[in-house]
Design a protein around this motif. Sequence first.
Motif, PDB file in Angstrom:
ATOM      1  N   GLY A  70      45.522  34.413  70.496  1.00 36.72           N
ATOM      2  CA  GLY A  70      45.635  33.075  69.938  1.00 36.72           C
ATOM      3  C   GLY A  70      46.239  33.086  68.546  1.00 36.72           C
ATOM      4  N   VAL A  71      45.748  33.989  67.694  1.00 39.12           N
ATOM      5  CA  VAL A  71      46.287  34.101  66.341  1.00 39.12           C
ATOM      6  C   VAL A  71      47.745  34.569  66.387  1.00 39.12           C
ATOM      7  CG1 VAL A  71      46.111  35.394  64.177  1.00 39.12           C
ATOM      8  CG2 VAL A  71      44.054  34.462  65.248  1.00 39.12           C
ATOM      9  N   ALA A  72      48.021  35.555  67.236  1.00 38.86           N
ATOM     10  CA  ALA A  72      49.387  36.076  67.332  1.00 38.86           C
ATOM     11  C   ALA A  72      50.351  35.013  67.824  1.00 38.86           C
ATOM     12  CB  ALA A  72      49.405  37.292  68.266  1.00 38.86           C
ATOM     13  N   THR A  73      49.919  34.239  68.826  1.00 41.56           N
ATOM     14  CA  THR A  73      50.797  33.202  69.370  1.00 41.56           C
ATOM     15  C   THR A  73      51.155  32.178  68.311  1.00 41.56           C
ATOM     16  OG1 THR A  73      49.824  33.482  71.571  1.00 41.56           O
ATOM     17  CG2 THR A  73      51.042  31.442  71.160  1.00 41.56           C
ATOM     18  N   LEU A  74      50.158  31.736  67.553  1.00 39.29           N
ATOM     19  CA  LEU A  74      50.427  30.743  66.506  1.00 39.29           C
ATOM     20  C   LEU A  74      51.253  31.347  65.376  1.00 39.29           C
ATOM     21  CD1 LEU A  74      50.073  27.952  65.356  1.00 39.29           C
ATOM     22  CD2 LEU A  74      47.886  28.677  64.363  1.00 39.29           C
ATOM     23  N   MET A 131      52.396  36.280  75.180  1.00 39.38           N
ATOM     24  CA  MET A 131      51.256  36.825  74.450  1.00 39.38           C
ATOM     25  C   MET A 131      49.898  36.507  75.072  1.00 39.38           C
ATOM     26  SD  MET A 131      52.316  36.511  70.425  1.00 39.38           S
ATOM     27  CE  MET A 131      53.276  37.803  69.638  1.00 39.38           C
ATOM     28  N   PRO A 132      49.646  35.266  75.521  1.00 39.07           N
ATOM     29  CA  PRO A 132      48.320  34.975  76.084  1.00 39.07           C
ATOM     30  C   PRO A 132      47.985  35.780  77.344  1.00 39.07           C
ATOM     31  CG  PRO A 132      49.456  32.940  75.479  1.00 39.07           C
ATOM     32  CD  PRO A 132      50.463  34.043  75.381  1.00 39.07           C
ATOM     33  N   LEU A 133      48.984  36.385  77.985  1.00 36.87           N
ATOM     34  CA  LEU A 133      48.737  37.144  79.211  1.00 36.87           C
ATOM     35  C   LEU A 133      48.234  38.550  78.934  1.00 36.87           C
ATOM     36  CD1 LEU A 133      51.959  36.153  81.217  1.00 36.87           C
ATOM     37  CD2 LEU A 133      49.681  35.127  81.379  1.00 36.87           C
ATOM     38  N   SER A 134      48.376  39.022  77.708  1.00 34.34           N
ATOM     39  CA  SER A 134      48.065  40.420  77.404  1.00 34.34           C
ATOM     40  C   SER A 134      46.599  40.755  77.646  1.00 34.34           C
ATOM     41  CB  SER A 134      48.444  40.729  75.952  1.00 34.34           C
ATOM     42  OG  SER A 134      48.253  42.095  75.671  1.00 34.34           O
ATOM     43  N   ILE A 179      47.885  30.791  58.476  1.00 30.63           N
ATOM     44  CA  ILE A 179      48.304  31.684  57.391  1.00 30.63           C
ATOM     45  C   ILE A 179      49.330  32.692  57.914  1.00 30.63           C
ATOM     46  CG2 ILE A 179      47.508  33.444  55.752  1.00 30.63           C
ATOM     47  CD1 ILE A 179      46.718  30.594  55.066  1.00 30.63           C
ATOM     48  N   GLY A 180      49.056  33.215  59.108  1.00 32.19           N
ATOM     49  CA  GLY A 180      50.029  34.113  59.712  1.00 32.19           C
ATOM     50  C   GLY A 180      51.362  33.428  59.957  1.00 32.19           C
ATOM     51  N   PHE A 181      51.322  32.145  60.295  1.00 30.16           N
ATOM     52  CA  PHE A 181      52.544  31.367  60.525  1.00 30.16           C
ATOM     53  C   PHE A 181      53.454  31.416  59.300  1.00 30.16           C
ATOM     54  CE2 PHE A 181      55.125  27.595  60.424  1.00 30.16           C
ATOM     55  CZ  PHE A 181      55.493  27.350  61.740  1.00 30.16           C
ATOM     56  N   PHE A 182      52.873  31.163  58.110  1.00 31.87           N
ATOM     57  CA  PHE A 182      53.663  31.164  56.879  1.00 31.87           C
ATOM     58  C   PHE A 182      54.294  32.542  56.631  1.00 31.87           C
ATOM     59  CE2 PHE A 182      50.548  27.769  55.187  1.00 31.87           C
ATOM     60  CZ  PHE A 182      51.255  26.768  55.831  1.00 31.87           C
ATOM     61  N   ALA A 183      53.482  33.591  56.807  1.00 36.59           N
ATOM     62  CA  ALA A 183      53.971  34.939  56.514  1.00 36.59           C
ATOM     63  C   ALA A 183      55.039  35.380  57.501  1.00 36.59           C
ATOM     64  CB  ALA A 183      52.805  35.922  56.521  1.00 36.59           C
ATOM     65  N   VAL A 184      54.810  35.102  58.777  1.00 39.71           N
ATOM     66  CA  VAL A 184      55.760  35.562  59.796  1.00 39.71           C
ATOM     67  C   VAL A 184      57.082  34.797  59.700  1.00 39.71           C
ATOM     68  CG1 VAL A 184      56.175  35.728  62.290  1.00 39.71           C
ATOM     69  CG2 VAL A 184      53.966  36.395  61.341  1.00 39.71           C
ATOM     70  N   SER A 213      55.984  30.786  64.609  1.00 42.41           N
ATOM     71  CA  SER A 213      56.853  30.420  63.484  1.00 42.41           C
ATOM     72  C   SER A 213      58.241  30.999  63.682  1.00 42.41           C
ATOM     73  CB  SER A 213      56.267  30.916  62.161  1.00 42.41           C
ATOM     74  OG  SER A 213      56.227  32.324  62.124  1.00 42.41           O
ATOM     75  N   GLY A 214      58.321  32.067  64.489  1.00 45.04           N
ATOM     76  CA  GLY A 214      59.624  32.615  64.825  1.00 45.04           C
ATOM     77  C   GLY A 214      60.449  31.657  65.654  1.00 45.04           C
ATOM     78  N   LEU A 215      59.776  30.705  66.327  1.00 45.94           N
ATOM     79  CA  LEU A 215      60.510  29.657  67.026  1.00 45.94           C
ATOM     80  C   LEU A 215      61.274  28.807  66.027  1.00 45.94           C
ATOM     81  CD1 LEU A 215      57.792  28.431  69.555  1.00 45.94           C
ATOM     82  CD2 LEU A 215      59.897  29.626  70.117  1.00 45.94           C
TER      83      LEU A 215
END
Length: 422
Positions: free
Chosen positions: A346-350, A64-67, A226-231, A354-356
Amino acid sequence: MQQTAMDGETRRARRAISAVFAVHGVVSGSFATAIPWIREHLQLGHGWLGMALVFLTVGASAAMPLSARLAHRHGPRRSLAWLSLMCCAGLALPALSPSLLWLCLILFVYGCGLGLMDVAMNAHGVQIEERYGKSVMSGLHGMWSVGTLLGGAGGALAAHSGLDGRVHLGVVAPLAAAAALVSSRWTLDVREKPTPAAAESGETAAAEEPPRFALPSRAALTVGLIGFFAVFAEGSSMDWSAIYLRDVTNADPGVAASAFTAFACTMAVARLLGDAVVRRLGPVRTVRISGLTAAVGAALVMVARTPALAITGFALIGIGVAVVVPLCFAAAGRIPSASPGQEIAGVATLAYASGLAAPAAVGWIAEATSLSASFGLVTVLLLGLVLGAGVLRPEGHTTAPVAGEGSPGRPQSRPASAPETS
């Protein structure tokens, strides 16, 4: 006339990026409904399957950070086209895995394509939202959910008919790739973002090339949590809903696949209606109500012993988490930065990190106790949305009309610290 042309270009770009979101959803939904076939084909237990699914998100999070850097070097439109091709081509590979080791390696590569395409299309979505001057991200993610619904419905049909998973994914992959390549031709190709000083003077300044790797800013970390919890809840439902119905409720393969379809359907409807809800209730109240709804759904899944109750629970989770991730991406786009794509990454990576944890946590808890007990963790994290929604509150926002956008004199909410963009 120039303004009309720009509006026409923006509307066309919005339709194009909506189609790209839908393609990404088709790819995700098709793979999710093929997971039971892959598990049975390789004869994997819950724990080993969970470990393999971790590699998918490892690949996504690593790439993701490479995009943002790829978009800077090759242009947003061209970068999106090639990343979409990479993502769609990777869909056909997991079903070809001859062993667990190969499955892990292939899911890593497939995850790289998913993650890169995800950040690229969300960066385009943020640009569209800036031009419109109102919330559109929920609707774009709604198109992603429509895509997952279509992919899930196709997967349910394939599972019900007993179609070989290699044939199923082998047919979907080239069709999705063709749709993404055609749609990406009409997206925006804006390489530069005005600095605050340049925006005031009406000039543009060349943006610096994003670094190969950068730690997320403090603002991105806060929003990303917050995205972490939802994802986590979204990934758990996507990856385990069909298996949950097979193993816990003894549903047949067709009914089991329909659990994912119900999840995707309710998420799609909630996201398509989400922009209007957010404008009426605000992001904080919307996320709190959504988190409570999703937590109730996860609790129902925990106690479900019949297909109907489990499907209802997954449907409520879909409603509850629907608008959270779009709001996180929209908030990332408002973070003052010379490289909004980097903040989005950054937001997407974090968030997707959570999928990890999600596949492995659900799988290993299920291995140690039961699959039902594993959704207790999902319930607790969803309650975190209720408690932490306040971080999405726009700070110091002002309301001012935006000339030339939408209806004359229509108010637009914008954080005071964010630069004005056309």
